[in-house]
Write a protein that holds these residues in place. Sequence first.
Motif, PDB file in Angstrom:
ATOM      1  N   ILE A  13     -33.053 -40.931 -29.401  1.00  0.00           N
ATOM      2  CA  ILE A  13     -34.077 -41.776 -30.023  1.00  0.00           C
ATOM      3  C   ILE A  13     -35.058 -42.182 -28.932  1.00  0.00           C
ATOM      4  O   ILE A  13     -34.667 -42.754 -27.913  1.00  0.00           O
ATOM      5  CB  ILE A  13     -33.439 -43.020 -30.677  1.00  0.00           C
ATOM      6  CG1 ILE A  13     -32.547 -42.583 -31.847  1.00  0.00           C
ATOM      7  CG2 ILE A  13     -34.515 -44.004 -31.128  1.00  0.00           C
ATOM      8  CD1 ILE A  13     -31.787 -43.716 -32.498  1.00  0.00           C
ATOM      9  N   ILE A  57     -37.420 -51.924 -30.746  1.00  0.00           N
ATOM     10  CA  ILE A  57     -36.928 -51.353 -32.010  1.00  0.00           C
ATOM     11  C   ILE A  57     -38.095 -51.030 -32.932  1.00  0.00           C
ATOM     12  O   ILE A  57     -38.191 -49.912 -33.447  1.00  0.00           O
ATOM     13  CB  ILE A  57     -35.939 -52.316 -32.691  1.00  0.00           C
ATOM     14  CG1 ILE A  57     -34.709 -52.532 -31.818  1.00  0.00           C
ATOM     15  CG2 ILE A  57     -35.550 -51.784 -34.082  1.00  0.00           C
ATOM     16  CD1 ILE A  57     -33.815 -53.670 -32.276  1.00  0.00           C
ATOM     17  N   TRP A  62     -37.192 -47.145 -34.027  1.00  0.00           N
ATOM     18  CA  TRP A  62     -35.821 -46.640 -33.896  1.00  0.00           C
ATOM     19  C   TRP A  62     -35.192 -46.336 -35.243  1.00  0.00           C
ATOM     20  O   TRP A  62     -34.491 -45.340 -35.398  1.00  0.00           O
ATOM     21  CB  TRP A  62     -34.945 -47.643 -33.169  1.00  0.00           C
ATOM     22  CG  TRP A  62     -35.231 -47.839 -31.724  1.00  0.00           C
ATOM     23  CD1 TRP A  62     -36.248 -47.300 -30.987  1.00  0.00           C
ATOM     24  CD2 TRP A  62     -34.485 -48.648 -30.829  1.00  0.00           C
ATOM     25  NE1 TRP A  62     -36.184 -47.736 -29.697  1.00  0.00           N
ATOM     26  CE2 TRP A  62     -35.104 -48.571 -29.576  1.00  0.00           C
ATOM     27  CE3 TRP A  62     -33.365 -49.447 -30.982  1.00  0.00           C
ATOM     28  CZ2 TRP A  62     -34.618 -49.252 -28.474  1.00  0.00           C
ATOM     29  CZ3 TRP A  62     -32.882 -50.131 -29.882  1.00  0.00           C
ATOM     30  CH2 TRP A  62     -33.509 -50.022 -28.637  1.00  0.00           C
TER      31      TRP A  62
END
Length: 74
Positions: A13, A57, A62
Amino acid sequence: GPRGGVGDDLEAIEGIGPKLAALLHEMGVWHFDQIAAWGPAEIAWVNSRMGSFRGRIGRDDWVGQARRLVAERG
């Protein structure tokens, strides 16, 4: 711990490097499907524990990346 003793390579990721992967492991996050299932409450909880990495995030999407990785597996 990771299911079957083996976790996913969270560094696949974008935005997750070795330090963040280790931090996520400490929080019990080992698999793409865990991240793919995060809602606002989970994101806020993880974000609150990320120190100087807070905000990554959402900035790096993500959850969206994890969902794509899960879908690619079939």
